[in-house]
Structure formats: structure tokens, C-alpha cells
Design an enzyme around this catalytic site. Structure first.
Site, short mmCIF file in Angstrom:
data_model
loop_
_atom_site.label_atom_id
_atom_site.label_comp_id
_atom_site.label_asym_id
_atom_site.label_seq_id
_atom_site.Cartn_x
_atom_site.Cartn_y
_atom_site.Cartn_z
N HIS A 137 3.14 -62.82 -87.90
CA HIS A 137 2.70 -64.08 -87.29
C HIS A 137 1.19 -64.21 -87.16
O HIS A 137 0.68 -65.33 -86.98
CB HIS A 137 3.31 -64.23 -85.89
N ASP A 172 13.18 -61.43 -91.06
CA ASP A 172 13.03 -61.54 -89.61
C ASP A 172 13.67 -62.85 -89.15
O ASP A 172 13.68 -63.83 -89.89
CB ASP A 172 11.54 -61.52 -89.26
#
Length: 298
Positions: A137, A172
């Protein structure tokens, strides 16, 4: 399957000693527990176990901005108050708090991914695993979703020195937004993310029409999924999508991010995937594509 001499596993005993905070869901100590399982099951005897090197500030600045890296290098709980003016700018807060040794933690998990990519570049390895990495991220000048440095982007940049095309696969439960954003404008990296989407689920990006931009148009593939998906349904999507991408994109290296929050019963996730299915995905990618793989697990 590759011999022991061609499989590398990166770990550092210090990486599990960092602490985000008493109620924070990110628990680096899980990495120590995972390594104990690797050793006690004797898996380390089938791999080259390497100590994660520490990435330098210079290494980090290959992707991240100088100002942001300088901030991470100096920030600590002791001087947090006097640096509060930078918190909004760099997205420091509840999800990405200031904790003791934050720069050292970033340096350790990033160093393994970069050096692992170098091993693949020089054909010293077929598979490299850095289960302390995979923090997908983080942005160029911003922390996000428990991630401060994007070791995946730095590893892919290293791979691009020797490989014309790199395929990034993210399983993920959260969209791999930081990696896609970094390579959104290039046709040399194809990012593929299978993730939960909708109902304000973090990070809120990754719809199926998000395909990349300019030269990178159609080089981002997003597969938004609803909660509760199980192995069979996931496989019915994963296999044909990845087969078609490999056939058409023809990658020379694969980076696989195996986020554990896609597993059933994960506290943050809401998928119903099994441990066996994770192994199946990694096995399929190696067997059917026979390409260098850099695996990372957050």
C-alpha cells in the site's frame, strides 16, 4: 522442482521485535512465529536461508521521495510531537503510527526484497521468498494501510534492470494500490490484483474498469470479489485469468504477493480460502510458467 541451491528464503531475527502498538492489528511478531514453523518442520533444510540485509536510505529513494525517507529516518516516539506538522502530509496516524525503530523495521523487510531481486537478476536463484515483505500500500511519499515502504516496487524496479517484462500478482484481500499506482503508466509491468471490493472496504480502489493509463492502459488487471469466496470459485477465476495474461504478456519474472488476510478466519479479511490453496497458487505459477518467482507475504 528446483534444487535447494536455487531456492532462497530471507529472514532476520530482529524483524519480529517491532511493535506497532498494543491494539494495532499489524503484528510483526507473527514473522518470528512463522520462522519457528519453517525451522521446526525442517523446511529450512530445503532452502538457502539468508539474513535480510538492511536497505539503505539511498536504496529506498529509488522509488520514495527524499523528504519522506528523511522523515522516516528521523521520526521516533520521542520526537513525534515536534514532527506532527508532517503527519498529514505523509499519512501518519492510526493505521500507520510512529513506533520505536520504524526506520530499522522498514530497512529490514525492504532489504530482503531488493537483494532477492538481485539474485534473480543474476540467475543465482529460481525462487526467492521474503515473508517479511509484501507491503503493497505504501506510496512514493505516503504511508498507507500499515505500510511505510513499498518493498515490492523497489524489487520490481531492480528486476526491470534485467527483465523486459515483470508480472505482479497480488492475492491479498486488499487491492494492491501502491504497486499499481507506481507502474500505472508503463507497459513493462503488468499488475494483477484479486481482492475484495465494495462497501467502503479499504483502500476503496481496484474496480474492474481500472486498467492503467496512457502507455500502461490494459496493463493493470483488477479482479474485484465479494466476501466469503472459497477455493473452488477463486480457482475458477485465477487459473484462466493468469493463464491468459502469461500467454499474452509473456513475463520474464513474476512477483507474487501472498497476503495472509485472504485466508479463512483472518481477523481483517472475509474470504474463505484455505492454506492448501495458497500453496496451490504458488505451485501452479512455478510449474506452469517456469519463471523466476519472488514471493512475499505480509
Amino acid at each position: 522442482m528446483p534444487s535447494k541451491s536455487r531456492v532462497f528464503y530471507y529472514y532476520h531475527p530482529d524483524v519480529g521485535n517491532f511493535h506497532y502498538g498494543p491494539r494495532h492489528p499489524m503484528k510483526p511478531q507473527r514473522l518470528s512465529a512463522l520462522n519457528n514453523l519453517v525451522v521446526n518442520y525442517g523446511l529450512d533444510k530445503h532452502m538457502n536461508v539468508k539474513l535480510c540485509p538492511r536497505a539503505s536510505a539511498s536504496d529506498m529513494r529509488r522509488f520514495h521521495s527524499r523528504e519522506y525517507i528523511d522523515f522516516l529516518e528521523r521520526i521516533s516516539p520521542k520526537n513525534a510531537e515536534e514532527n506532527e506538522e508532517f503527519f498529514i502530509k505523509f499519512n501518519i496516524g492510526e493505521d500507520c503510527p510512529v513506533f520505536e525503530g520504524i526506520f530499522d523495521f522498514c530497512s529490514l523487510y525492504t532489504g530482503g526484497s531488493i537483494e532477492g531481486a538481485m539474485l534473480l537478476n543474476h540467475k543465482e536463484a529460481d525462487i526467492v521468498m521474503n515473508w517479511s515483505g509484501g507491503l503493497h500500500h505504501a506510496k512514493k511519499s505516503e504511508a498507507s494501510g500499515f505500510c511505510y515502504l513499498n518493498d515490492i516496487v523497489l524489487a520490481i524496479l531492480e528486476l526491470l534492470k534485467y527483465h523486459k517484462r515483470v508480472l505482479y500478482i497480488d492475492i491479498d484481500i486488499h487491492h494492491g494500490d501502491g504497486v499499481q499506482e507506481a507502474f500505472n503508466f508503463t507497459d513493462r509491468v503488468m499488475t494483477v490484483s484479486f481482492h475484495r471490493y465494495g462497501n467502503m472496504f479499504f483502500p476503496g480502489t481496484g474496480n474492474m474498469y481500472d486498467l492503467g493509463q496512457k502507455d500502461g492502459t490494459y496493463f493493470s488487471v483488477n479482479v474485484p470479489l465479494q466476501q466469503g469466496i472459497e477455493d473452488e470459485d477463486y480457482c475458477s477465476l485465477f487459473r484462466p485469468i493468469i493463464d491468459a495474461i502469461v500467454e499474452n504478456f509473456r513475463p520474464e519474472a513474476i512477483v507474487l504477493q501472498c497476503g495472509a488476510d485472504s485466508l479463512g478466519c483472518d481477523r481483517l479479511g472475509c474470504f474463505n480460502l484455505s492454506y492448501a490453496f495458497f500453496y496451490f497458487i504458488a505451485f501452479c505459477i512455478y510449474i506452469f510458467m517456469f519463471l523466476p518467482i519472488l514471493q512475499s507475504l505480509i
